[in-house]
Design an enzyme around this catalytic site. Structure first.
Site, PDB file in Angstrom:
ATOM      1  CG  ASP A 288      -2.082   0.965   1.078  1.00 37.99           C
ATOM      2  OD1 ASP A 288      -3.228   0.497   0.979  1.00 37.99           O
ATOM      3  OD2 ASP A 288      -1.843   2.190   1.058  1.00 37.99           O
TER       4      ASP A 288
ATOM      5  CG  ASN B 218     -11.907  -0.550   3.887  1.00 34.55           C
ATOM      6  OD1 ASN B 218     -12.181  -0.911   5.034  1.00 34.55           O
ATOM      7  ND2 ASN B 218     -10.755   0.014   3.585  1.00 34.55           N
TER       8      ASN B 218
ATOM      9  N   GLY C 162     -15.816   2.884   3.695  1.00 32.72           N
ATOM     10  CA  GLY C 162     -14.432   3.363   3.614  1.00 32.72           C
ATOM     11  C   GLY C 162     -13.703   2.948   2.349  1.00 32.72           C
ATOM     12  CD  GLN C 163     -14.709  -0.827  -2.441  1.00 32.28           C
ATOM     13  OE1 GLN C 163     -15.806  -1.175  -2.005  1.00 32.28           O
ATOM     14  NE2 GLN C 163     -14.151  -1.382  -3.503  1.00 32.28           N
TER      15      GLN C 163
ATOM     16  CG  HIS D 107      -8.481  -3.327  -2.506  1.00 30.34           C
ATOM     17  ND1 HIS D 107      -9.421  -2.614  -3.239  1.00 30.34           N
ATOM     18  CD2 HIS D 107      -8.259  -2.594  -1.382  1.00 30.34           C
ATOM     19  CE1 HIS D 107      -9.734  -1.512  -2.584  1.00 30.34           C
ATOM     20  NE2 HIS D 107      -9.058  -1.476  -1.450  1.00 30.34           N
TER      21      HIS D 107
HETATM   22  P1  AMP Z   1      -9.775   1.181   0.053  1.00 26.87           P
HETATM   23  O1  AMP Z   1     -10.050   2.415   0.850  1.00 26.87           O
HETATM   24  O2  AMP Z   1     -10.168  -0.091   0.753  1.00 26.87           O
HETATM   25  O3  AMP Z   1     -10.373   1.288  -1.344  1.00 26.87           O
HETATM   26  O4  AMP Z   1      -8.209   1.070  -0.083  1.00 26.87           O
HETATM   27  C1  AMP Z   1      -7.483   1.636  -1.118  1.00 26.87           C
HETATM   28  C2  AMP Z   1      -6.047   1.586  -0.713  1.00 26.87           C
HETATM   29  O5  AMP Z   1      -5.251   1.727  -1.877  1.00 26.87           O
HETATM   30  C3  AMP Z   1      -5.624   2.704   0.248  1.00 26.87           C
HETATM   31  O6  AMP Z   1      -5.086   2.115   1.439  1.00 26.87           O
HETATM   32  C4  AMP Z   1      -4.567   3.487  -0.537  1.00 26.87           C
HETATM   33  O7  AMP Z   1      -3.508   3.928   0.284  1.00 26.87           O
HETATM   34  C5  AMP Z   1      -4.103   2.457  -1.549  1.00 26.87           C
HETATM   35  N1  AMP Z   1      -3.580   2.981  -2.801  1.00 26.87           N
HETATM   36  C6  AMP Z   1      -4.100   3.960  -3.577  1.00 26.87           C
HETATM   37  N2  AMP Z   1      -3.366   4.140  -4.685  1.00 26.87           N
HETATM   38  C7  AMP Z   1      -2.347   3.262  -4.615  1.00 26.87           C
HETATM   39  C8  AMP Z   1      -1.221   2.953  -5.449  1.00 26.87           C
HETATM   40  N3  AMP Z   1      -1.012   3.601  -6.607  1.00 26.87           N
HETATM   41  N4  AMP Z   1      -0.373   1.984  -5.057  1.00 26.87           N
HETATM   42  C9  AMP Z   1      -0.566   1.332  -3.893  1.00 26.87           C
HETATM   43  N5  AMP Z   1      -1.602   1.555  -3.071  1.00 26.87           N
HETATM   44  C10 AMP Z   1      -2.482   2.516  -3.408  1.00 26.87           C
END
Ligand code: AMP
Length: 104
Positions: free
Chosen positions: A29, A84, A90-91, A97
């Site tokens: 992340d 999430n 919170g997504q 993922h």
């Molecule tokens: P969610 O809120 O469950 O959709 O989680 C999305 C996650 O993706 C968050 O923890 C972000 O920090 C992470 N994220 C967003 N863009 C990237 C990226 N380019 N590479 C790695 N992680 C990312």
């Protein structure tokens, strides 16, 4: 339009890739919430748990096996696995993922 994670899978944008096979990719992340914070992402672009179909059950189970393997590889003493779901859950990225937050 493809998701940011599909762009990572297609190497259109960079990421710190920990593991990849034919079904999923595991990246670190970009904004970690624990000392180890991995995202386990199926290559199939399912928007969220809400859109899961009956035929996706094997794939979802597979993500948990990959999580177990990653935790073992990284020698974690404990971890949290989180989906999430939906904006109110919170997504932020609508390509399903599994978060792995690891602790030593
Ligand atoms: P969610 O809120 O469950 O959709 O989680 C999305 C996650 O993706 C968050 O923890 C972000 O920090 C992470 N994220 C967003 N863009 C990237 C990226 N380019 N590479 C790695 N992680 C990312």
């Amino acid at each position: 339009m493809s998701s940011i994670f599909t762009k990572i899978i297609n190497r259109e944008i960079p990421a710190n890739i920990e593991f990849e096979d034919e079904k999923c990719i595991v990246i670190h992340d970009i904004n970690p919430k624990a000392s180890i914070h991995l995202l386990i992402i199926p290559k199939k672009e399912i928007p969220s748990i809400m859109e899961l179909e009956d035929g996706d059950s094997d794939l979802i189970g597979y993500l948990f096996l990959i999580a177990r393997n990653m935790a073992s590889k990284m020698d974690l003493d404990g971890y949290r696995l989180i989906f999430n779901v939906g904006e109110k859950g919170g997504q932020e990225i609508f390509h399903l993922h599994l978060h792995l937050l690891g602790f030593k």
